[in-house]
Design a protein around this motif. Structure first.
Motif, PDB file in Angstrom:
ATOM      1  N   LEU A  62       0.821  -1.211   0.000  1.00  0.00           N
ATOM      2  CA  LEU A  62       0.000   0.000   0.000  1.00  0.00           C
ATOM      3  C   LEU A  62       0.856   1.263   0.000  1.00  0.00           C
ATOM      4  N   VAL A  63       1.995   1.209   0.676  1.00  0.00           N
ATOM      5  CA  VAL A  63       2.829   2.409   0.824  1.00  0.00           C
ATOM      6  C   VAL A  63       4.247   2.226   0.299  1.00  0.00           C
ATOM      7  N   VAL A  64       4.577   1.036  -0.169  1.00  0.00           N
ATOM      8  CA  VAL A  64       5.894   0.777  -0.766  1.00  0.00           C
ATOM      9  C   VAL A  64       5.661   0.305  -2.196  1.00  0.00           C
ATOM     10  N   PRO A  65       5.902   1.150  -3.188  1.00  0.00           N
ATOM     11  CA  PRO A  65       5.647   0.759  -4.576  1.00  0.00           C
ATOM     12  C   PRO A  65       6.529  -0.415  -5.001  1.00  0.00           C
ATOM     13  N   GLY A  66       5.985  -1.222  -5.897  1.00  0.00           N
ATOM     14  CA  GLY A  66       6.777  -2.287  -6.499  1.00  0.00           C
ATOM     15  C   GLY A  66       6.846  -3.573  -5.708  1.00  0.00           C
ATOM     16  N   ILE A  67       5.893  -3.815  -4.800  1.00  0.00           N
ATOM     17  CA  ILE A  67       5.847  -5.093  -4.091  1.00  0.00           C
ATOM     18  C   ILE A  67       5.113  -6.094  -4.973  1.00  0.00           C
ATOM     19  N   GLU A  68       5.811  -7.138  -5.375  1.00  0.00           N
ATOM     20  CA  GLU A  68       5.221  -8.167  -6.235  1.00  0.00           C
ATOM     21  C   GLU A  68       5.070  -9.466  -5.456  1.00  0.00           C
ATOM     22  N   LEU A  69       3.833  -9.920  -5.309  1.00  0.00           N
ATOM     23  CA  LEU A  69       3.583 -11.196  -4.654  1.00  0.00           C
ATOM     24  C   LEU A  69       3.880 -12.318  -5.635  1.00  0.00           C
ATOM     25  N   GLU A  70       4.680 -13.244  -5.206  1.00  0.00           N
ATOM     26  CA  GLU A  70       5.063 -14.359  -6.075  1.00  0.00           C
ATOM     27  C   GLU A  70       3.844 -15.189  -6.482  1.00  0.00           C
ATOM     28  N   ASP A  71       2.887 -15.344  -5.559  1.00  0.00           N
ATOM     29  CA  ASP A  71       1.734 -16.203  -5.832  1.00  0.00           C
ATOM     30  C   ASP A  71       0.540 -15.703  -5.031  1.00  0.00           C
ATOM     31  N   VAL A  72      -0.314 -14.899  -5.649  1.00  0.00           N
ATOM     32  CA  VAL A  72      -1.487 -14.395  -4.941  1.00  0.00           C
ATOM     33  C   VAL A  72      -2.600 -15.434  -4.899  1.00  0.00           C
ATOM     34  N   ALA A  73      -2.502 -16.472  -5.744  1.00  0.00           N
ATOM     35  CA  ALA A  73      -3.541 -17.501  -5.766  1.00  0.00           C
ATOM     36  C   ALA A  73      -3.622 -18.275  -4.454  1.00  0.00           C
ATOM     37  N   CYS A  74      -2.563 -18.226  -3.642  1.00  0.00           N
ATOM     38  CA  CYS A  74      -2.601 -18.954  -2.368  1.00  0.00           C
ATOM     39  C   CYS A  74      -3.660 -18.384  -1.423  1.00  0.00           C
ATOM     40  N   THR A  75      -4.138 -17.166  -1.687  1.00  0.00           N
ATOM     41  CA  THR A  75      -5.181 -16.592  -0.841  1.00  0.00           C
ATOM     42  C   THR A  75      -6.507 -17.338  -0.997  1.00  0.00           C
ATOM     43  N   ALA A  76      -6.637 -18.173  -2.034  1.00  0.00           N
ATOM     44  CA  ALA A  76      -7.852 -18.964  -2.215  1.00  0.00           C
ATOM     45  C   ALA A  76      -8.054 -19.961  -1.078  1.00  0.00           C
ATOM     46  N   LYS A  77      -7.016 -20.212  -0.310  1.00  0.00           N
ATOM     47  CA  LYS A  77      -7.126 -21.118   0.833  1.00  0.00           C
ATOM     48  C   LYS A  77      -8.236 -20.678   1.776  1.00  0.00           C
ATOM     49  N   THR A  78      -8.360 -19.378   2.012  1.00  0.00           N
ATOM     50  CA  THR A  78      -9.383 -18.878   2.931  1.00  0.00           C
ATOM     51  C   THR A  78     -10.197 -17.711   2.381  1.00  0.00           C
ATOM     52  N   LEU A  79      -9.741 -17.072   1.288  1.00  0.00           N
ATOM     53  CA  LEU A  79     -10.490 -15.932   0.742  1.00  0.00           C
ATOM     54  C   LEU A  79     -10.175 -15.792  -0.751  1.00  0.00           C
ATOM     55  N   PRO A  80     -10.850 -16.569  -1.591  1.00  0.00           N
ATOM     56  CA  PRO A  80     -10.554 -16.513  -3.027  1.00  0.00           C
ATOM     57  C   PRO A  80     -10.732 -15.120  -3.627  1.00  0.00           C
ATOM     58  N   GLU A  81     -11.612 -14.318  -3.011  1.00  0.00           N
ATOM     59  CA  GLU A  81     -11.895 -12.984  -3.551  1.00  0.00           C
ATOM     60  C   GLU A  81     -10.861 -11.948  -3.133  1.00  0.00           C
ATOM     61  N   PHE A  82      -9.808 -12.358  -2.404  1.00  0.00           N
ATOM     62  CA  PHE A  82      -8.896 -11.365  -1.833  1.00  0.00           C
ATOM     63  C   PHE A  82      -8.332 -10.394  -2.856  1.00  0.00           C
ATOM     64  N   PRO A  83      -7.745 -10.833  -3.978  1.00  0.00           N
ATOM     65  CA  PRO A  83      -7.161  -9.844  -4.914  1.00  0.00           C
ATOM     66  C   PRO A  83      -8.184  -8.821  -5.398  1.00  0.00           C
ATOM     67  N   ALA A  84      -9.403  -9.279  -5.714  1.00  0.00           N
ATOM     68  CA  ALA A  84     -10.421  -8.346  -6.213  1.00  0.00           C
ATOM     69  C   ALA A  84     -10.899  -7.409  -5.109  1.00  0.00           C
ATOM     70  N   LEU A  85     -11.124  -7.939  -3.911  1.00  0.00           N
ATOM     71  CA  LEU A  85     -11.568  -7.097  -2.800  1.00  0.00           C
ATOM     72  C   LEU A  85     -10.506  -6.060  -2.442  1.00  0.00           C
ATOM     73  N   TRP A  86      -9.263  -6.481  -2.437  1.00  0.00           N
ATOM     74  CA  TRP A  86      -8.159  -5.577  -2.076  1.00  0.00           C
ATOM     75  C   TRP A  86      -8.018  -4.459  -3.102  1.00  0.00           C
ATOM     76  N   SER A  87      -8.039  -4.827  -4.383  1.00  0.00           N
ATOM     77  CA  SER A  87      -7.908  -3.804  -5.418  1.00  0.00           C
ATOM     78  C   SER A  87      -9.089  -2.839  -5.405  1.00  0.00           C
ATOM     79  N   ALA A  88     -10.303  -3.369  -5.167  1.00  0.00           N
ATOM     80  CA  ALA A  88     -11.473  -2.502  -5.112  1.00  0.00           C
ATOM     81  C   ALA A  88     -11.385  -1.541  -3.925  1.00  0.00           C
ATOM     82  N   MET A  89     -10.869  -2.021  -2.803  1.00  0.00           N
ATOM     83  CA  MET A  89     -10.700  -1.150  -1.644  1.00  0.00           C
ATOM     84  C   MET A  89      -9.743  -0.005  -1.967  1.00  0.00           C
ATOM     85  N   VAL A  90      -8.617  -0.335  -2.585  1.00  0.00           N
ATOM     86  CA  VAL A  90      -7.607   0.684  -2.879  1.00  0.00           C
ATOM     87  C   VAL A  90      -8.121   1.631  -3.970  1.00  0.00           C
ATOM     88  N   ASP A  91      -8.700   1.100  -5.019  1.00  0.00           N
ATOM     89  CA  ASP A  91      -9.161   1.941  -6.129  1.00  0.00           C
ATOM     90  C   ASP A  91     -10.325   2.833  -5.717  1.00  0.00           C
TER      91      ASP A  91
END
Length: 433
Positions: free
Chosen positions: A401-430
């Motif tokens: 959020l505050v350090v540009p250029g952070i790349e998650l190697e594998d965001v799909a692992c969030t499907a373990k408990t919250l498959p919607e995490f990438p979309a929810l997170w981006s919507a929150m920030v945008d």
């Protein structure tokens, strides 16, 4: 429908940076812990049960699939309302635990009630997660269990249609799930069970309290009045409707976003009273500079944009360690997080992984046997390895959020408990920056 029981391929993801204070309302799916317990209790009850607003994620899909394999009818067609109808438990069964501690520790005692063998295995790292105390406890209760050397997966429970039950001694210092698994199945044991913990303190005590509360809600007689001793009486559990609370651990990164950006995030639908450790999270976020309030809309966290360091024993809330460690790297003073040696046995060795990845971003991190000491320094962007661990991904997203250029190697692992995490997170920030 997307098959959430399968591990998705790695999906690199650039964590979105916030251009200003994040202001958002978030509605999250149900608690993983409550969903898992409700599924087990419903499958061994005397009548049908429903789960309202459960969590649909890899871990809970695996739990539902495992119970189906053992014979229970579990309908998850409706995302908002799952139906469980008990049926006679029987084998042979083959159960995929994935990387879920709940599945690998809650279902073997249930499988012991079945007539026939049940084989358990999972993801590669699942084969090093602690199971030996549970295996030993089941064997002492007369259950035949074949397991890999050292008490690990793969294992086979050779059920004979019932378990006599009785008293058992277990060292549950590696995970409270080792006790919860025994307690959840115990009403169906002929003599119930008395579990006596002997060893270092049991971590994640709120999860044990949740287990006891939900057992009682299903009609079980439970005595937990003596420290480190739990007695469950034999008896019939009643089918019932379970209202699943939003997931507090899953909400932690969203609340952290309010702190680091000086914004405001509300988790909708939070109940007035909860089986989850909301008071502990409230205290921790307050100490780090946040304001936490419970209103008619839900649970709201406000931040000033300044994060304070803290010294905290996280033994009861170890799941929060990755997000709190991320906050600590952005704080105005050093932090010491301790009491969480047990999270070395989670989806990965979280202490080692956090120390390695936070250091790679420029943080000053000292790893101790049971925690981390973090001294904030200017951070830089880079690839953040997630180790198939959803909580590691949450930590990286907070920093991004505050350090540009952070790349998650594998965001799909969030499907373990919250498959919607990438979309929810981006919507929150945008939507809020």
């Amino acid at each position: 429908m997307v098959n959430l029981t399968a591990k998705n391929p790695p999906q690199p993801w650039i964590a979105p940076a916030a251009a200003g204070p994040v202001r958002s309302t978030v509605r999250l799916p149900g608690s993983k812990s409550m969903t898992a317990r409700a599924l087990v209790l419903s499958a061994i009850a005397a009548g049908p049960s429903t789960l309202s607003r459960p969590l649909r994620a890899r871990d809970t899909e695996l739990m539902a699939a495992g119970l189906r394999t053992l014979g229970a009818h579990v309908s998850t067609v409706d995302d908002e309302r799952w139906l469980v109808r008990p049926r006679p438990l029987e084998g042979p069964a083959t159960i995929d635990v994935g990387l879920a501690g709940t599945v690998m520790r809650f279902l073997p005692p249930v499988a012991a009630l079945a007539d026939g063998p049940a084989a358990f295995d999972g993801d590669p790292h699942a084969r090093v997660r602690p199971l030996a105390p549970l295996i030993g406890a089941l064997r002492s209760l007369g259950v035949r269990v074949d397991a890999a050397p050292g008490g690990f997966l793969p294992l086979t429970v050779r059920g004979r249609g019932g378990v006599e039950g009785g008293e058992v001694v277990v060292d549950a210092s590696a995970s409270s799930q080792l006790v919860s698994g025994l307690l959840l199945a115990a009403p169906r044991f002929d003599r119930g069970v008395l579990v006596r913990h002997v060893g270092p303190p049991v971590p994640s005590a709120p999860h044990l309290r949740m287990t006891v509360q939900m057992l009682r809600a299903a009609g079980a007689g439970v005595d937990d009045s003596t420290p480190d001793v739990w007695a469950v009486e034999p008896g019939r559990l009643t089918g019932r409707g379970w209202d699943i609370e939003p997931d507090l651990s899953g909400a932690a990164p969203f609340f952290a976003a309010a702190l680091v950006t000086g914004g405001e995030v509300t988790l909708l639908g939070w109940p007035r009273s909860s089986a989850q450790p909301v008071d502990r999270l409230r205290a921790l976020l307050h100490e780090m500079g946040g304001e936490v309030t419970l209103g008619t809309d839900g649970l709201t966290v406000r931040g000033s944009g300044v994060v304070h360091g803290l010294a905290a024993d996280l033994s009861e809330v170890g799941e929060l360690t990755p997000v709190l460690a991320a906050l600590a790297t952005l704080a105005d003073s050093p932090s010491r997080l301790y009491g969480v040696a047990h999270i070395r046995g989670h989806e990965t060795d979280r202490l080692a992984a956090l120390a390695r990845e936070l250091t790679a971003l420029g943080a000053d991190v000292i790893e101790s046997p049971d925690g981390l000491e973090i001294r904030p320094r200017p951070l830089r962007g880079g690839v953040f390895k997630t180790y198939d661990d959803h909580r590691m991904a949450h930590a990286a997203a907070v920093i991004g959020l505050v350090v540009p250029g952070i790349e998650l190697e594998d965001v799909a692992c969030t499907a373990k408990t919250l498959p919607e995490f990438p979309a929810l997170w981006s919507a929150m920030v945008d939507g809020g920056s």
